[in-house]
Design a protein around this motif. Structure first.
Motif, PDB file in Angstrom:
ATOM      1  N   ALA A  58       0.854  -1.189   0.000  1.00 24.93           N
ATOM      2  CA  ALA A  58       0.000   0.000   0.000  1.00 24.93           C
ATOM      3  C   ALA A  58       0.884   1.231   0.000  1.00 24.93           C
ATOM      4  O   ALA A  58       1.944   1.252   0.637  1.00 24.93           O
ATOM      5  CB  ALA A  58      -0.925   0.007   1.216  1.00 24.93           C
ATOM      6  N   ARG A  59       0.414   2.255  -0.707  1.00 26.43           N
ATOM      7  CA  ARG A  59       1.152   3.518  -0.737  1.00 26.43           C
ATOM      8  C   ARG A  59       0.157   4.662  -0.685  1.00 26.43           C
ATOM      9  O   ARG A  59      -0.869   4.631  -1.367  1.00 26.43           O
ATOM     10  CB  ARG A  59       2.002   3.630  -2.009  1.00 26.43           C
ATOM     11  N   ARG A  60       0.456   5.646   0.134  1.00 24.32           N
ATOM     12  CA  ARG A  60      -0.383   6.845   0.203  1.00 24.32           C
ATOM     13  C   ARG A  60       0.243   7.963  -0.624  1.00 24.32           C
ATOM     14  O   ARG A  60       1.466   7.935  -0.905  1.00 24.32           O
ATOM     15  CB  ARG A  60      -0.604   7.278   1.651  1.00 24.32           C
ATOM     16  N   PRO A  61      -0.532   8.964  -1.055  1.00 21.54           N
ATOM     17  CA  PRO A  61      -0.002  10.002  -1.947  1.00 21.54           C
ATOM     18  C   PRO A  61       1.221  10.721  -1.403  1.00 21.54           C
ATOM     19  O   PRO A  61       2.102  11.120  -2.172  1.00 21.54           O
ATOM     20  CB  PRO A  61      -1.186  10.956  -2.108  1.00 21.54           C
ATOM     21  N   SER A  62       1.304  10.881  -0.079  1.00 24.28           N
ATOM     22  CA  SER A  62       2.459  11.585   0.485  1.00 24.28           C
ATOM     23  C   SER A  62       3.703  10.721   0.547  1.00 24.28           C
ATOM     24  O   SER A  62       4.764  11.190   0.953  1.00 24.28           O
ATOM     25  CB  SER A  62       2.123  12.110   1.886  1.00 24.28           C
ATOM     26  N   GLY A  63       3.595   9.434   0.145  1.00 22.25           N
ATOM     27  CA  GLY A  63       4.780   8.616  -0.040  1.00 22.25           C
ATOM     28  C   GLY A  63       4.969   7.448   0.899  1.00 22.25           C
ATOM     29  O   GLY A  63       5.802   6.572   0.631  1.00 22.25           O
ATOM     30  N   GLN A  64       4.250   7.382   2.030  1.00 22.05           N
ATOM     31  CA  GLN A  64       4.426   6.263   2.952  1.00 22.05           C
ATOM     32  C   GLN A  64       4.026   4.951   2.279  1.00 22.05           C
ATOM     33  O   GLN A  64       3.026   4.872   1.572  1.00 22.05           O
ATOM     34  CB  GLN A  64       3.587   6.466   4.213  1.00 22.05           C
ATOM     35  N   VAL A  65       4.812   3.907   2.517  1.00 22.40           N
ATOM     36  CA  VAL A  65       4.566   2.587   1.929  1.00 22.40           C
ATOM     37  C   VAL A  65       4.509   1.557   3.050  1.00 22.40           C
ATOM     38  O   VAL A  65       5.252   1.641   4.032  1.00 22.40           O
ATOM     39  CB  VAL A  65       5.681   2.216   0.926  1.00 22.40           C
ATOM     40  N   ALA A  66       3.618   0.580   2.909  1.00 20.19           N
ATOM     41  CA  ALA A  66       3.540  -0.537   3.853  1.00 20.19           C
ATOM     42  C   ALA A  66       3.361  -1.824   3.058  1.00 20.19           C
ATOM     43  O   ALA A  66       2.650  -1.845   2.040  1.00 20.19           O
ATOM     44  CB  ALA A  66       2.373  -0.353   4.824  1.00 20.19           C
ATOM     45  N   GLN A 117      -6.353  -5.357   4.136  1.00 20.98           N
ATOM     46  CA  GLN A 117      -6.091  -4.622   2.895  1.00 20.98           C
ATOM     47  C   GLN A 117      -7.203  -3.619   2.598  1.00 20.98           C
ATOM     48  O   GLN A 117      -6.962  -2.588   1.961  1.00 20.98           O
ATOM     49  CB  GLN A 117      -5.921  -5.587   1.725  1.00 20.98           C
ATOM     50  N   PHE A 118      -8.412  -3.879   3.069  1.00 16.61           N
ATOM     51  CA  PHE A 118      -9.536  -2.990   2.767  1.00 16.61           C
ATOM     52  C   PHE A 118      -9.481  -1.722   3.612  1.00 16.61           C
ATOM     53  O   PHE A 118      -9.693  -0.612   3.097  1.00 16.61           O
ATOM     54  CB  PHE A 118     -10.849  -3.749   2.947  1.00 16.61           C
ATOM     55  N   GLU A 119      -9.184  -1.853   4.895  1.00 21.00           N
ATOM     56  CA  GLU A 119      -8.975  -0.654   5.709  1.00 21.00           C
ATOM     57  C   GLU A 119      -7.772   0.124   5.192  1.00 21.00           C
ATOM     58  O   GLU A 119      -7.802   1.364   5.099  1.00 21.00           O
ATOM     59  CB  GLU A 119      -8.756  -1.028   7.172  1.00 21.00           C
ATOM     60  N   GLN A 120      -6.711  -0.590   4.844  1.00 17.14           N
ATOM     61  CA  GLN A 120      -5.495   0.082   4.367  1.00 17.14           C
ATOM     62  C   GLN A 120      -5.752   0.843   3.082  1.00 17.14           C
ATOM     63  O   GLN A 120      -5.214   1.948   2.880  1.00 17.14           O
ATOM     64  CB  GLN A 120      -4.389  -0.960   4.160  1.00 17.14           C
ATOM     65  N   HIS A 121      -6.564   0.269   2.205  1.00 18.03           N
ATOM     66  CA  HIS A 121      -6.860   0.950   0.943  1.00 18.03           C
ATOM     67  C   HIS A 121      -7.580   2.275   1.218  1.00 18.03           C
ATOM     68  O   HIS A 121      -7.257   3.296   0.602  1.00 18.03           O
ATOM     69  CB  HIS A 121      -7.704   0.057   0.044  1.00 18.03           C
ATOM     70  N   LEU A 152      -4.182   9.001   4.735  1.00 19.60           N
ATOM     71  CA  LEU A 152      -4.050   8.860   6.179  1.00 19.60           C
ATOM     72  C   LEU A 152      -2.857   7.960   6.494  1.00 19.60           C
ATOM     73  O   LEU A 152      -2.492   7.107   5.680  1.00 19.60           O
ATOM     74  CB  LEU A 152      -5.324   8.238   6.763  1.00 19.60           C
ATOM     75  N   PRO A 153      -2.250   8.097   7.670  1.00 21.07           N
ATOM     76  CA  PRO A 153      -1.151   7.191   8.034  1.00 21.07           C
ATOM     77  C   PRO A 153      -1.588   5.738   7.916  1.00 21.07           C
ATOM     78  O   PRO A 153      -2.700   5.366   8.321  1.00 21.07           O
ATOM     79  CB  PRO A 153      -0.856   7.574   9.488  1.00 21.07           C
ATOM     80  N   LEU A 154      -0.717   4.916   7.364  1.00 25.09           N
ATOM     81  CA  LEU A 154      -1.043   3.518   7.118  1.00 25.09           C
ATOM     82  C   LEU A 154      -0.932   2.699   8.398  1.00 25.09           C
ATOM     83  O   LEU A 154      -0.161   3.007   9.298  1.00 25.09           O
ATOM     84  CB  LEU A 154      -0.117   2.947   6.043  1.00 25.09           C
ATOM     85  N   GLY A 155      -1.733   1.623   8.461  1.00 22.19           N
ATOM     86  CA  GLY A 155      -1.759   0.771   9.637  1.00 22.19           C
ATOM     87  C   GLY A 155      -0.693  -0.305   9.594  1.00 22.19           C
ATOM     88  O   GLY A 155      -0.130  -0.624   8.546  1.00 22.19           O
ATOM     89  N   ALA A 156      -0.437  -0.909  10.761  1.00 20.44           N
ATOM     90  CA  ALA A 156       0.527  -2.005  10.853  1.00 20.44           C
ATOM     91  C   ALA A 156       0.025  -3.213  10.071  1.00 20.44           C
ATOM     92  O   ALA A 156      -1.184  -3.474   9.976  1.00 20.44           O
ATOM     93  CB  ALA A 156       0.737  -2.387  12.315  1.00 20.44           C
ATOM     94  N   THR A 157       0.934  -3.961   9.481  1.00 17.46           N
ATOM     95  CA  THR A 157       0.585  -5.135   8.674  1.00 17.46           C
ATOM     96  C   THR A 157       1.026  -6.429   9.352  1.00 17.46           C
ATOM     97  O   THR A 157       1.150  -7.467   8.704  1.00 17.46           O
ATOM     98  CB  THR A 157       1.231  -5.026   7.286  1.00 17.46           C
TER      99      THR A 157
END
Length: 378
Positions: free
Chosen positions: A193-201, A286-290, A297-302
């Motif tokens: 998962a990646r958010r627009p500001s760049g964080q990846v999980a 994966q659905f909450e993370q999406h 928003l800040p990504l959750g722990a996997t």
């Protein structure tokens, strides 16, 4: 007031976004292709996702657009963006999930590992590729294929004449994708998962078991995947996500070759069948993370909740009656299993639901998941 996320497509992926949206207080709305679809619970509009006016009318009711599938035309997506609609993933990324030739070109530019491939416009070019690659190759239609559709293993140039004819009749030109037939030991999938500001999980890499071109089972994490293999899979998926600007969840489907390499097979730029285990099996599904990702928003722990999770698809469903009719016997026999019903009518080969079981012993977990799914298949 809550944030409103609009999902184009009314399939089971949109359906499984609903509980995650409810938990987060997000207003989820769905543009469904027809009445009675799997995600009808959240359908606020029914219409053709290929029609710009229909999609624009839907987009005007939400804060951000995302997808249940990758089939919305580029012309529609780009016009939405031009009018200021927030689309995640955007058309500049989604094109690589829509067109397999464009995907292969871009992955090559990024220096990522892929099978040897070519774009072929006629049987003569296909014959040359087959001859150069040991007499066998895999041919794919660049657009629209899924679950084994649009893929053929060939040994002769005329085995896809109907596809070349269709290209010619389309009057837009084009080519087929041909790839080397990769000798692999198993298929893996790396969810990222990646958010627009760049964080990846990333989640743990999983093993997928295919039957007749359709995913039948997923084992999380993939057996014998700790250490270097897990690190390489995560690095590949991260480089893909960053290299093409993904916003949301993406699945990178991989071949593990006979000589222990990983090669990218396909990309799915949305929640994916290989990640369904995460609903019960991961700290963040994966659905909450999406939803987190498309809202930046800040990504959750996997982190996995169990040592092992096994997801088994319910394919086809019962010959008579419904999945619900089988609940009493299945639940009594396997109380630890989690059953997901997609609200679809049974049909041969159709994904109508899935079962997930987690635990400490892989053999026990796999048995429980398979035995539960068997209650729903005739």
């Amino acid at each position: 007031m809550s944030t409103t996320v609009g999902v184009i497509g009314g399939g089971q992926l949109a359906r499984m976004l609903i509980p995650a949206a409810v938990n987060l207080g997000i207003d989820l709305r769905v543009l469904a292709e027809a009445d009675g679809m799997s995600a009808g619970l959240a359908a606020s509009m029914v219409g053709d996702y290929r029609d710009f006016d229909t999609v624009l009318a839907f987009a005007e009711t939400v804060d951000v657009i995302t997808f249940d599938h990758e089939h919305v035309p580029q012309s529609v997506l780009r016009e939405l963006v031009a009018r200021g609609v927030t689309v995640r993933p955007g058309p500049e990324a989604l094109v690589f999930a829509q067109d397999k030739i464009e995907m292969r070109r871009r992955l090559g530019e990024l220096g990522l590992p892929v099978p040897d491939w070519a774009a072929v416009e006629n049987p003569t070019e296909l014959a040359a590729f087959i001859a150069e690659h040991g007499g066998r190759a895999v041919v794919k239609t660049p657009r629209g294929g899924y679950d084994g559709k649009g893929v053929r293993v060939v040994t002769h140039k005329h085995e896809v004449d109907d596809w070349f004819t269709a290209l010619a009749e389309d009057a837009n030109g084009g080519a087929l994708l041909v790839e080397e037939h990769v000798p692999y030991t198993r298929e893996l999938a790396q969810l990222v998962a990646r958010r627009p500001s760049g964080q990846v999980a990333v989640w743990p890499v999983v093993e997928t078991v295919q039957r007749d071109g359709v995913c039948a089972e997923v084992i999380a994490p993939a057996p014998l995947s700790s250490g270097r293999l897990a690190a390489v899979a995560a690095d590949i998926a991260t480089r893909v996500a960053e290299g093409i600007g993904v916003c949301g969840v993406m699945a990178v489907e991989l071949f593990q070759t006979m000589d222990e390499r990983l090669l990218i097979n396909e990309l799915a730029m949305r929640p994916h069948n290989s990640g369904h285990w995460s609903i019960e099996g991961s700290t963040t599904s994966q659905f909450e993370q999406h939803l987190r990702a498309v809202l930046d928003l800040p990504l959750g722990a996997t982190t996995p909740r169990d040592e092992w999770s096994v997801m088994v698809n319910i394919l086809g469903g019962p010959a008579e009656g419904t999945l619900f009719d089988r609940y009493p016997a299945a639940f009594a026999a396997h109380p630890s299993a989690k059953v997901h019903n997609y609200g679809k009518d049974p049909r041969i080969g159709r994904k109508v639901g899935h079962v997930t079981v987690g635990g400490a012993d892989l053999d026990d977990v796999a048995y429980e998941a398979r035995a539960t799914a068997a209650f729903f298949q005739d």
